[in-house]
Design a protein around this motif. Sequence first.
Motif, PDB file in Angstrom:
ATOM      1  N   VAL A   1      -5.529  -5.873   1.991  1.00 53.27           N
ATOM      2  CA  VAL A   1      -4.852  -4.720   2.591  1.00 53.27           C
ATOM      3  C   VAL A   1      -5.453  -3.409   2.093  1.00 53.27           C
ATOM      4  CG1 VAL A   1      -2.629  -3.581   2.882  1.00 53.27           C
ATOM      5  CG2 VAL A   1      -2.755  -6.066   2.879  1.00 53.27           C
ATOM      6  N   GLU A   2      -5.677  -3.306   0.765  1.00 51.33           N
ATOM      7  CA  GLU A   2      -6.277  -2.072   0.238  1.00 51.33           C
ATOM      8  C   GLU A   2      -7.658  -1.856   0.840  1.00 51.33           C
ATOM      9  OE1 GLU A   2      -4.665  -4.352  -1.677  1.00 51.33           O
ATOM     10  OE2 GLU A   2      -4.526  -3.615  -3.749  1.00 51.33           O
ATOM     11  N   ILE A   3      -8.446  -2.947   0.883  1.00 48.66           N
ATOM     12  CA  ILE A   3      -9.806  -2.825   1.405  1.00 48.66           C
ATOM     13  C   ILE A   3      -9.759  -2.329   2.850  1.00 48.66           C
ATOM     14  CG2 ILE A   3     -11.897  -4.104   1.951  1.00 48.66           C
ATOM     15  CD1 ILE A   3     -11.134  -6.012  -0.340  1.00 48.66           C
ATOM     16  N   PHE A   4      -8.840  -2.934   3.626  1.00 46.41           N
ATOM     17  CA  PHE A   4      -8.719  -2.526   5.025  1.00 46.41           C
ATOM     18  C   PHE A   4      -8.452  -1.024   5.137  1.00 46.41           C
ATOM     19  CE2 PHE A   4      -5.730  -1.543   8.482  1.00 46.41           C
ATOM     20  CZ  PHE A   4      -6.542  -1.803   9.558  1.00 46.41           C
ATOM     21  N   PHE A   5      -7.489  -0.528   4.319  1.00 47.13           N
ATOM     22  CA  PHE A   5      -7.145   0.888   4.441  1.00 47.13           C
ATOM     23  C   PHE A   5      -8.299   1.781   3.993  1.00 47.13           C
ATOM     24  CE2 PHE A   5      -2.768  -0.512   5.045  1.00 47.13           C
ATOM     25  CZ  PHE A   5      -2.447   0.304   6.113  1.00 47.13           C
ATOM     26  N   PHE A   6      -9.044   1.323   2.975  1.00 50.54           N
ATOM     27  CA  PHE A   6     -10.177   2.132   2.531  1.00 50.54           C
ATOM     28  C   PHE A   6     -11.214   2.281   3.637  1.00 50.54           C
ATOM     29  CE2 PHE A   6      -8.961   2.588  -1.814  1.00 50.54           C
ATOM     30  CZ  PHE A   6      -9.710   3.674  -2.222  1.00 50.54           C
ATOM     31  N   ILE A   7     -11.543   1.156   4.278  1.00 50.67           N
ATOM     32  CA  ILE A   7     -12.540   1.204   5.351  1.00 50.67           C
ATOM     33  C   ILE A   7     -11.991   2.017   6.520  1.00 50.67           C
ATOM     34  CG2 ILE A   7     -13.928  -0.180   6.923  1.00 50.67           C
ATOM     35  CD1 ILE A   7     -14.834  -0.988   4.328  1.00 50.67           C
ATOM     36  N   ALA A   8     -10.701   1.802   6.838  1.00 52.61           N
ATOM     37  CA  ALA A   8     -10.099   2.530   7.959  1.00 52.61           C
ATOM     38  C   ALA A   8     -10.176   4.031   7.715  1.00 52.61           C
ATOM     39  CB  ALA A   8      -8.649   2.098   8.138  1.00 52.61           C
ATOM     40  N   ILE A   9      -9.911   4.453   6.469  1.00 55.22           N
ATOM     41  CA  ILE A   9      -9.967   5.891   6.164  1.00 55.22           C
ATOM     42  C   ILE A   9     -11.387   6.418   6.384  1.00 55.22           C
ATOM     43  CG2 ILE A   9      -9.855   7.534   4.250  1.00 55.22           C
ATOM     44  CD1 ILE A   9      -7.363   5.922   3.318  1.00 55.22           C
ATOM     45  N   GLY A  10     -12.373   5.607   6.001  1.00 55.42           N
ATOM     46  CA  GLY A  10     -13.758   6.014   6.241  1.00 55.42           C
ATOM     47  C   GLY A  10     -14.004   6.293   7.716  1.00 55.42           C
ATOM     48  N   TYR A  11     -13.564   5.365   8.590  1.00 55.30           N
ATOM     49  CA  TYR A  11     -13.737   5.568  10.032  1.00 55.30           C
ATOM     50  C   TYR A  11     -13.001   6.818  10.494  1.00 55.30           C
ATOM     51  CZ  TYR A  11     -16.087   1.211  11.259  1.00 55.30           C
ATOM     52  OH  TYR A  11     -16.998   0.219  11.400  1.00 55.30           O
TER      53      TYR A  11
END
Lengths: 230, 282
Positions: free
Chosen positions: A197-207
């Motif tokens: 979940v954390e990884i997902f949000f980190f990548i999502a924030i990048g996008y």
Amino acid sequence: MEAVLSDYDLYLKGFALTVGLVLVSGVASLVFGALLAAARVGPIWVLSKAASLYVTIFRNTPLLMVFIFVAIAMPRIGITFKFVEEIAVGDWSISAFFFRACVALTLYTSAFVCEAFRSGINAVPLGQAEAARALGLTFTQNMTNVVMPQALRAVVPPLTSVIIALTKNTSVAAAFGIAEATSAMRTLGNRYGDQVVEIFFFIAIGYIVVVELLALGSYALERRWKVASR
Amino acid sequence: MSAGVLFDAPGPKARVRHRIYTVLSVLALAGVVALVVLRLADKGQLEYALWEPFVTPDYLQVILDALTQTLKMAFGAIVLAIVFGVLFGIGKLSDHAWVRWPSWAVVEFFRAVPVLLLMTGLWLAFSIGDGPLSPFWCVVIALTLYNGSVLAEVLRAGINAVPAGQVEAAYALGLRKSQVIWLVQLPQAVKIMLPALVSQCVVALKDTSLGYYITAPGLTAVMRPIYLEFQNQVPTAIVIASIYIVVNILLTLLATWLQHKLVGERKQLDVPMVGAGTTSTT
């Protein structure tokens, strides 16, 4: 948290590739899309129909299918784009994977760019051109002083939408051997199964950062070009 | 000036020029097509053996099943997305800031994030190993979140496109706020929105193919076993792409028909990709 922090390198490299894909295929599809649009609105009947056929085909094909054509089907008939690996600038060269991804993204995005340009031109009221001709402006003056300035302004919002869609579409390259941001998430997710979940949000924030930058840029252009109208 | 803003009606000289260009471009296009066909024939891609599976009933059945799966995913996603879109679209129009801002944040988040990222995230979190969700549902949920957010924005634009006088008249008649939304604004907005909704179906249908990355079933996923068995990558890609194109063109025709039937000549409702503030809608 630590998953992203300890593999920060992977994260940054992923987004560097994403941005690279956006830049290369963005510029390429703007050029190719503009050519298509020129053919589409031009006076030559055959070219107009051909461009419209191109747009219909590529707008209705999933991007993943375009990727399959470029990366899986075309090598079967001997088109592998391997030659780009020969070209090296210093010790920096392009991989055939990256080039293929750019080709697929460009082919797909051009169709949407063409439609964006066309809608921009259609947004110019016919009376504007008629009035310009009635005032005695030549064709060139009409284009450069009346039609194009208005079309250019009308084309910014739809074109921004297309480029933002392109940014999100670069994620499809993950399925074809490019280690960009989405593929970085899969790698990290496999490595740290408990922190997905954390990884997902980190990548999502990048996008989101990339997308918002594009949106802000477009907004600035709009503001700058805004004329006291109406 | 029948030709539009770009050029005048051609005179005799221009007509001759256009005719020459027409002939030249026909030749060029025919050349390109011939080149492609020759290349395919040269590499033996036009041989019957490679195309045989697509006239064999068993394989057609497999492809048809895959098409059904794809349509199921797209249909499920659209139905759920409509629910999501109505909830959050109305949420965004709410008079209460504590409803409006969370709705805004959810919609903006899911519109800005790639669908494939959502799908892969869901798959990694809930499906891989022996998670509770099948890849099929990961695709449906990811598409619901994305398309639902787009539809929320479409709904907002649709409701805003209903003339203000309608709302004022409804309030003047003593209707409550919820009555105004459900009885006056929504029914009219739906009419304006319907073509955009059908266009969104095309997007959803195309995006189901992304399930390929997370081992979900569907038209794109069925290609792999076929071309691995027959080594017919090119014919398979052509056939499957044609199926997508035909289905999508049918949907687009439906959208155009609805546009003419319900909205008349007005432009289809269009929402920008991101940021409600960046561009003015309609």
